[in-house]
Design an enzyme around this catalytic site. Structure first.
Site, PDB file in Angstrom:
ATOM      1  N   VAL A  10      35.716  37.363  52.857  1.00 13.72           N
ATOM      2  CA  VAL A  10      34.503  37.880  52.207  1.00 13.72           C
ATOM      3  C   VAL A  10      33.241  37.389  52.928  1.00 13.72           C
ATOM      4  O   VAL A  10      32.303  38.162  53.150  1.00 13.72           O
ATOM      5  CB  VAL A  10      34.470  37.488  50.707  1.00 13.72           C
ATOM      6  CG1 VAL A  10      33.267  38.130  50.027  1.00 13.72           C
ATOM      7  CG2 VAL A  10      35.756  37.905  50.006  1.00 13.72           C
ATOM      8  N   LYS A  54      36.264  34.269  40.874  1.00 15.65           N
ATOM      9  CA  LYS A  54      36.679  34.516  39.475  1.00 15.65           C
ATOM     10  C   LYS A  54      37.389  33.321  38.868  1.00 15.65           C
ATOM     11  O   LYS A  54      37.287  33.066  37.674  1.00 15.65           O
ATOM     12  CB  LYS A  54      37.574  35.743  39.383  1.00 15.65           C
ATOM     13  CG  LYS A  54      38.800  35.735  40.275  1.00 15.65           C
ATOM     14  CD  LYS A  54      38.639  36.699  41.405  1.00 15.65           C
ATOM     15  CE  LYS A  54      39.789  36.636  42.378  1.00 15.65           C
ATOM     16  NZ  LYS A  54      39.641  37.588  43.459  1.00 15.65           N
ATOM     17  N   VAL A  87      35.002  40.459  39.953  1.00 18.34           N
ATOM     18  CA  VAL A  87      35.918  41.332  39.197  1.00 18.34           C
ATOM     19  C   VAL A  87      36.030  42.680  39.902  1.00 18.34           C
ATOM     20  O   VAL A  87      35.033  43.364  40.121  1.00 18.34           O
ATOM     21  CB  VAL A  87      35.406  41.553  37.742  1.00 18.34           C
ATOM     22  CG1 VAL A  87      36.354  42.463  36.983  1.00 18.34           C
ATOM     23  CG2 VAL A  87      35.242  40.222  37.026  1.00 18.34           C
ATOM     24  N   GLY A  96      36.578  43.646  42.932  1.00 21.96           N
ATOM     25  CA  GLY A  96      36.022  43.812  44.282  1.00 21.96           C
ATOM     26  C   GLY A  96      34.817  44.730  44.352  1.00 21.96           C
ATOM     27  O   GLY A  96      33.737  44.407  43.842  1.00 21.96           O
ATOM     28  N   ILE A 148      34.195  47.587  42.893  1.00 20.78           N
ATOM     29  CA  ILE A 148      33.833  48.401  41.716  1.00 20.78           C
ATOM     30  C   ILE A 148      32.680  47.716  40.972  1.00 20.78           C
ATOM     31  O   ILE A 148      32.813  46.563  40.579  1.00 20.78           O
ATOM     32  CB  ILE A 148      35.039  48.572  40.765  1.00 20.78           C
ATOM     33  CG1 ILE A 148      36.216  49.228  41.497  1.00 20.78           C
ATOM     34  CG2 ILE A 148      34.639  49.382  39.539  1.00 20.78           C
ATOM     35  CD1 ILE A 148      37.484  49.351  40.658  1.00 20.78           C
ATOM     36  N   GLU A 194      50.005  37.128  49.200  1.00 22.20           N
ATOM     37  CA  GLU A 194      49.937  35.773  49.747  1.00 22.20           C
ATOM     38  C   GLU A 194      51.356  35.239  49.970  1.00 22.20           C
ATOM     39  O   GLU A 194      52.313  35.717  49.355  1.00 22.20           O
ATOM     40  CB  GLU A 194      49.243  34.841  48.745  1.00 22.20           C
ATOM     41  CG  GLU A 194      47.868  35.274  48.323  1.00 22.20           C
ATOM     42  CD  GLU A 194      46.818  35.049  49.399  1.00 22.20           C
ATOM     43  OE1 GLU A 194      47.025  34.204  50.277  1.00 22.20           O
ATOM     44  OE2 GLU A 194      45.784  35.745  49.354  1.00 22.20           O
ATOM     45  N   ASP A 222      45.594  36.058  38.365  1.00 23.20           N
ATOM     46  CA  ASP A 222      44.400  36.637  38.979  1.00 23.20           C
ATOM     47  C   ASP A 222      43.817  37.729  38.063  1.00 23.20           C
ATOM     48  O   ASP A 222      42.603  37.780  37.830  1.00 23.20           O
ATOM     49  CB  ASP A 222      44.772  37.215  40.356  1.00 23.20           C
ATOM     50  CG  ASP A 222      43.592  37.884  41.025  1.00 23.20           C
ATOM     51  OD1 ASP A 222      42.678  37.166  41.452  1.00 23.20           O
ATOM     52  OD2 ASP A 222      43.577  39.134  41.102  1.00 23.20           O
ATOM     53  N   LYS A 281      39.972  37.713  35.920  1.00 23.84           N
ATOM     54  CA  LYS A 281      38.992  38.809  35.886  1.00 23.84           C
ATOM     55  C   LYS A 281      38.811  39.308  34.455  1.00 23.84           C
ATOM     56  O   LYS A 281      37.694  39.590  34.014  1.00 23.84           O
ATOM     57  CB  LYS A 281      39.453  39.940  36.805  1.00 23.84           C
ATOM     58  CG  LYS A 281      39.526  39.498  38.259  1.00 23.84           C
ATOM     59  CD  LYS A 281      40.303  40.499  39.094  1.00 23.84           C
ATOM     60  CE  LYS A 281      40.493  40.017  40.511  1.00 23.84           C
ATOM     61  NZ  LYS A 281      41.486  40.785  41.255  1.00 23.84           N
TER      62      LYS A 281
END
Ligand SMILES: NC(=O)c1ccc[n+]([C@@H]2O[C@H](COP(=O)([O-])OP(=O)(O)OC[C@H]3O[C@@H](n4cnc5c(N)ncnc54)[C@H](OP(=O)(O)O)[C@@H]3O)[C@@H](O)[C@H]2O)c1
Length: 442
Positions: A15, A107, A134, A136, A138, A192, A203, A207
């Protein structure tokens, strides 16, 4: 033009480098939009010598992100390291205490400490942006905090983890087993090496915890979420779901009920022709039911360098434009109410159940009896032929061997169905633990 907005970026991985590339690609456009230059003046990561996917130009290097967070040379601290404790938490708190705006994609950190961190931001009169945390790319945080602020939200739910959706999509489209698809996802870099966080639902739950607070004005309550991942989903479930007109998705669901709020993460059956069933591969979606707006579905990339950088940048643009500071969770953090959990077991809905039933007299009657004792009525019962039978070989079962039986219940409570399944298992009419999947009404 006004003074440049000076960013300190901690974390130069997927990121962080995505953000640097976006800033470089749209430097002039961004300056034009916000009326000032946006410049990265400091960066931090673990290993200075590492080759990066983006250049950080002449920005100063900081070995310690906490030092960067407090440094006079920055106005905004952008936290893109990850982790719910340690360096990320300390650096974010340091930045807020030093009066810096904070933008983060983290998050895990906010699901654990979001309420306190929002309080700190408000107390220090700085912004806390977390659009990227949350789903990505969107823009769901702003949708809830701004565009839908006047609505009373009844339910917010969605597909919030691309890895799980990729695995379930592949299992369905290519008729492959869970382990096989997971291995491929790891090889392709979609999952992962330790996939626990994704496939066991944590995960998604991180979120969901943030969406719940924004939607219902409650304190962030990650520990109150019922979490179930996708490890138990078999090819038999995927096939049966298809035959019955459903698809299986890992959903995060937050719902306002009479007895409190339900927050749950679990695999769910959704009608095959619904919009949410069509969300495939690594794509995410968030559905919001508001009393005035009606039902919305936002669909898009839930991860990745570019999409996530776009979300991070949207918060930076807000800060660069100045104006009023949005409250991180719509209402003041001190006014977020205590989370009240809906009564355990009272979730109402229909269920899919898969049983491996011993082929012996009275077994089905015993099963029906256990359901009847708890007033669970059945919409359908399908005795599935063994897999080989469907392709015309080995069509006959050995006497006494278990037969897959699929039950669809009418609406009932979770307490009732779980009680019935426990009793069915104790009776010894099934060879393995029953599989139960909620059918989510859309
Ligand atoms: N990847 C996505 O698509 C995505 C989507 C939405 C949200 N997020 C969130 O965004 C954040 C970053 O994710 P990512 O995928 O970019 O992670 P990543 O590729 O693993 O990058 C993490 C970066 O943080 C640095 N870092 C880690 N610990 C540090 C420490 N103690 N001090 C200084 N630097 C440290 C690492 O330094 P080195 O490079 O030197 O090791 C690395 O540059 C996470 O919170 C994640 O949940 C990611």
């Amino acid at each position: 033009m006004s003074q440049p907005l000076r960013l300190g970026v901690a974390g130069l991985g997927t990121v962080g480098t995505g953000l640097l590339n976006l800033l470089q690609a749209h430097r002039d456009r961004l300056a034009h939009i916000v009326g000032r230059e946006i410049a990265v003046t400091g960066v931090s990561a673990r290993t200075r010598a590492k080759k990066r996917a983006a250049s950080f130009g002449d920005a100063a290097w900081f070995d310690d992100p906490r030092k960067l967070a407090a440094d006079k040379s920055i106005d905004v601290f952008v936290e893109l390291m990850g982790g719910d404790e340690g360096a990320a938490r300390e650096a974010v708190e340091t930045a807020l205490a030093a009066g810096k705006h904070v933008v983060t994609a983290n998050k895990a950190l906010l699901a654990r400490h979001g309420t306190e961190i929002a309080r700190m931001a408000e107390a220090n009169r700085v912004a806390l942006g977390f659009e990227a945390a949350v789903a990505g790319g969107i823009p769901v945080i702003k949708a809830l905090r701004e565009s839908l602020a006047s609505n009373s939200i009844r339910r917010v739910y969605g597909i919030l983890n691309g890895t799980c959706n990729y695995i379930l999509t592949k299992m369905q489209e290519e008729l492959r087993a869970f382990d096989d698809v997971l291995k491929e996802a790891q090889e392709k870099g979609f999952a992962e090496t330790d996939p626990t966080f994704d496939i066991d639902g944590f995960d998604t739950a991180h979120k969901l915890a943030l969406l719940t607070s924004l939607a219902f004005g409650t304190r962030v309550a990650f520990d109150e979420i019922d979490i179930e991942g996708i490890r138990s989903i078999t090819q038999a479930d995927i096939e049966a779901a298809g035959d019955l007109g459903y698809r299986i998705k890992l959903l995060g669901v937050a719902l306002r009920t009479e007895s409190g709020i339900e927050q749950r993460v679990h695999p769910a059956m959704v009608p095959q022709h619904s919009a949410i069933a069509e969300v495939s591969g690594v794509t995410n979606c968030v559905a919001i039911d508001g009393d005035f707006v009606g039902n919305l579905l936002l669909v898009g990339p839930g991860a990745g360098a570019k999409a996530t950088a776009s979300a991070v940048m949207s918060d930076i643009v807000d800060i660069a434009r100045g104006g009023g500071l949005p409250r991180p969770f719509l209402v003041p953090a001190a006014a977020l109410v205590l989370y009240e959990r809906a009564k355990l077991g009272q979730h109402q809905g229909a269920y899919y159940v898969r049983l491996a039933v011993f082929d012996r007299p009275g077994a089905m009657a015993g099963i029906a009896g256990r359901m009847g004792e708890r007033s669970v009525s059945l919409e359908s019962i399908v005795q599935r032929r063994p897999k080989g039978a469907q392709i015309g070989i080995n069509a006959r079962l050995k006497p006494g061997a278990p037969t897959p039986v699929i039950l669809i219940t009418h609406e009932t409570t979770e307490e009732a169905i779980r009680g019935a399944l426990d009793a069915i298992q104790s009776d010894g009419n099934v060879s393995e633990a029953p599989q139960m999947i909620r059918i989510e009404p859309l």
